[in-house]
Scaffold this active site. Structure first.
Site, short mmCIF file in Angstrom:
data_model
loop_
_atom_site.label_atom_id
_atom_site.label_comp_id
_atom_site.label_asym_id
_atom_site.label_seq_id
_atom_site.Cartn_x
_atom_site.Cartn_y
_atom_site.Cartn_z
N LEU A 24 -3.37 -5.86 32.04
CA LEU A 24 -4.48 -6.69 31.60
C LEU A 24 -4.78 -7.83 32.57
CD1 LEU A 24 -3.58 -6.95 27.81
CD2 LEU A 24 -5.71 -6.00 28.71
N TYR A 167 9.62 -11.13 20.13
CA TYR A 167 8.24 -10.97 20.60
C TYR A 167 7.22 -11.33 19.52
CZ TYR A 167 4.14 -8.46 22.47
OH TYR A 167 2.89 -8.11 22.93
N ALA A 200 -2.57 -0.32 27.49
CA ALA A 200 -1.45 0.26 28.21
C ALA A 200 -1.04 -0.69 29.33
CB ALA A 200 -1.87 1.61 28.79
N ARG A 202 2.76 -2.16 31.79
CA ARG A 202 4.17 -1.94 32.10
C ARG A 202 5.04 -2.14 30.86
NH1 ARG A 202 5.38 -5.99 36.95
NH2 ARG A 202 3.96 -7.24 35.69
N GLY A 391 -11.18 -17.87 -35.66
CA GLY A 391 -11.92 -18.72 -36.58
C GLY A 391 -13.38 -18.91 -36.22
N ASP A 496 -10.28 -5.20 -27.40
CA ASP A 496 -9.60 -6.00 -28.42
C ASP A 496 -8.70 -5.08 -29.24
OD1 ASP A 496 -8.70 -7.64 -30.41
OD2 ASP A 496 -10.67 -8.47 -30.90
N LYS A 497 -7.47 -4.90 -28.77
CA LYS A 497 -6.57 -3.92 -29.37
C LYS A 497 -5.54 -4.55 -30.31
CE LYS A 497 -7.27 -0.50 -25.74
NZ LYS A 497 -6.65 0.38 -24.72
N GLY A 519 -13.82 -9.52 -36.19
CA GLY A 519 -14.87 -10.50 -36.39
C GLY A 519 -15.92 -10.43 -35.30
#
Length: 598
Positions: A24, A167, A200, A202, A391, A496-497, A519
């Site tokens: 590079l 590194y 790529a 060395r 409520g 709402d179970k 409700g």
């Protein structure tokens, strides 16, 4: 500057490139020189593991530049001696405009096998070397009011990589170094950015697969770095990833987070952290912060809310689409037999929309899924499905409602009252869409049987939305609906179970002979009556609703909704026809405008 042919030039600029003997760095040096820069080619000439030294690597690149008509000098110093590297530029060319910190070595070992020397050598070259070169160049750049600095990080540093503890630590450290250099240099036009290359070299030969190694040409990354170093580029503090003729910007993001205590007076407990951990780690609302001041500002906002004794202590995400909207509509009695209900039942209807009361669900499910809004309000009382009764409910639509999406709901305890036989807890919640737009406000009042007599106040504070009794006259309209024996079983599919509404044993524990209707299901039927009678079934005209749930409904019973119109406020009560008992009282709907059918 640019030439007459539009090419970006670096005439008059001096570029120092470390580790420029190959890979590079070599490509950077050649490209800078080709475009007119005077280049210092720095390379110690050692192996990829940092052993040895040689002048040959730097000399070869300098020769290439000179043969092509460019200007360059070699520098053989270690980057740890950064002052000497920069001194070479000053002696040869009298200034330094560009510094590309590219030099690096590898000494890969697993965590346990990494020696002190392995750690020090790698961090010295990558991190300390970049620091020393930058520190030496910085005063010259500040004085001339111009500079471009590049730090070289790596995907290994950002994401981690097995066998590279030294590194990866150095490469992540370079990001922190770049952040601060960018801040300190900004006022003098000394800009610092990070390149995250995959190429790529060395160092990577023998590590990357051949097919990948051959395509990751350093030459394809050089133009990206060159542009970052051009006077026309104003990026500062950016992280740019590039490989194989592609580039993108990276940045760090932070999630919305979660408050870990109700107020400044409360401790943070391990158990509470566990309970809200999904909110702590939720990144669906993550955003980028550009400065440390923004991060500090957010913390100050949190502390202010805690100081007030509240804040977004509980959060939950609520996802929905047309399927959920249609299931809800069926659960509150919408029918294909009514043509005007098709807009709530068929996703391809031109006017497909949500019934507004669907949006009580985000706040309700937040409360049910965490159980913390109620239990933290009454830490010395048992709170579960067997002793809670809904409520009152208030719902306000703040903005246009979508037909699908994800809502982030924030909820907090707003008020607690001691009613003797039980406690009343008022919770507030707000729901936001993915862009942060506030869509819905909910206020829910819950009665906890047997949790009273704790010495609390009896009356609500300001901000608890009041009920309004029905007018003392005959209703302006009456609408009647017959519920199905399966109504509760169908409605519970919307989320709402609570087993009170389907399990006979749970109903008995709560004091009912048989499972009762939700409700909120009765609320849905009632608001449908208001929309049908006074809004031509147009949900966009709905603004808000407030109700009290004053009695139970058994699935299969008939509901009569009595309606009184007072401007855009529709007062109503809901009565079970078979018993004559009110099940919703003190209720009203506020419309944006009315389209009455009297």
């Amino acid at each position: 500057m640019s030439s007459s042919d539009g090419k970006l030039r670096y005439d008059g600029r001096v570029a120092v490139v470390t580790g420029a003997g190959a890979g590079l760095g070599r490509e950077y040096a050649l490209l800078f020189a080709e475009r007119g820069a005077k280049v210092v080619v720095n390379d110690l000439g050692g192996t990829h593991s940092g052993d040895g030294a040689s002048q040959r690597a730097a000399d070869i690149v300098v020769d290439e530049i000179r043969k092509a008509g460019g200007e360059a000098v070699a520098d053989y110093n270690s980057v740890i001696d950064g002052a000497k590297v920069i001194e070479t530029a000053i002696k040869a060319f009298g200034r330094v405009d560009i510094l590309v910190n590219n030099a690096g070595i590898l000494r890969d070992r697993s965590l346990v096998k990494t020696s002190e020397q392995d750690w020090n050598l790698v961090n010295d070259v990558h991190l300390k070397g970049s620091f020393k070169c930058t520190q030496a160049a910085f005063p010259y750049m500040k004085k001339q009011n111009y500079g471009r600095i590049i730090m070289t990080s790596s995907n290994s540093g950002i994401y981690g990589n097995f066998g590279q503890v030294n590194y990866t630590a150095a490469k992540m450290g370079l990001i922190g170094l770049a952040n601060t250099v960018a801040i300190e240099g900004a006022r003098n036009n000394v800009l610092c950015n990070v390149i995250v290359p995959t190429a790529a070299s060395r160092m990577t030969e023998g590590i990357l697969p051949d097919i990948l190694f051959n395509e990751l040409k350093p030459k394809l990354i050089a133009p990206v770095v060159a542009y970052l170093c051009h006077e026309s580029c104003e990026d500062n503090g950016s992280y740019i990833e590039s490989a194989a003729g592609w580039a993108t910007k990276l940045h760090m993001v932070r999630g919305k987070g979660a408050v870990l205590r109700p107020s400044l007076d409360d401790p943070v407990t391990i158990e509470y952290v566990k309970d809200v951990w999904s909110n702590v780690t939720d990144m669906s609302k993550a955003k980028h912060l550009g400065a440390i001041a923004e991060a500090s500002g957010t913390l100050l906002e949190v502390l202010e809310k805690l100081k007030e004794g509240g804040g977004d202590a509980i959060e939950d995400a609520f996802e929905f689409n047309s399927k959920e909207l249609i299931t809800y509509a069926l659960g509150i009695g919408a029918s294909v037999k009514n043509a005007k209900d098709m807009r709530f039942l068929y996703e391809n209807d031109a006017d497909f929309a949500a019934i507004p009361t669907f949006f009580v669900l985000p706040g309700l499910l937040l409360q049910m899924s965490t159980d913390k809004l109620l239990s933290k309000a009454l830490p010395n009382s048992q709170v579960d499905f067997s002793n809670i009764l809904h409520g009152e409910q208030y719902l306000e639509i703040v903005d246009d409602l979508p037909t699908s999406g994800t809502l982030l709901t924030n909820g907090k305890v707003f008020d607690v009252m001691d009613k003797g036989s039980g406690a009343v807890v008022v919770t507030n919640s707000e729901s936001f869409d993915e862009s942060g737009r506030l869509l819905v406000r909910n206020q829910s009042t819950t009665f906890i049987v047997g949790a009273g007599k704790f010495g609390g106040k009896k009356d609500p504070i300001a901000g608890v939305v009041p009920l309004q009794p029905a007018p003392n006259r005959q209703p302006d309209a009456t609408v009647q609906y017959t519920t199905s024996e399966d109504q509760a079983a169908l409605y519970r599919l919307s989320g709402d179970k609570n087993p009170l509404h389907i399990d006979p044993q749970m109903a008995l524990l709560a004091g009912f002979k048989t499972p009762i209707l939700h409700g909120l299901c009765t609320l849905g039927f009632s608001v449908r009556a208001v929309l049908a009678q006074f809004a031509d079934n147009n949900p966009a005209l709905f603004k808000a609703v407030k109700v009290r749930f004053s009695g139970p409904v058994i699935p299969g019973q008939t509901l009569r909704v009595d309606l009184w119109k007072q401007g855009t406020r529709i007062n109503f009560r809901t009565v079970v026809v078979e018993t004559g008992k009110e099940v919703i009282s003190g209720a009203y709907v506020d419309l944006k405008s009315s389209q009455a059918k009297l």
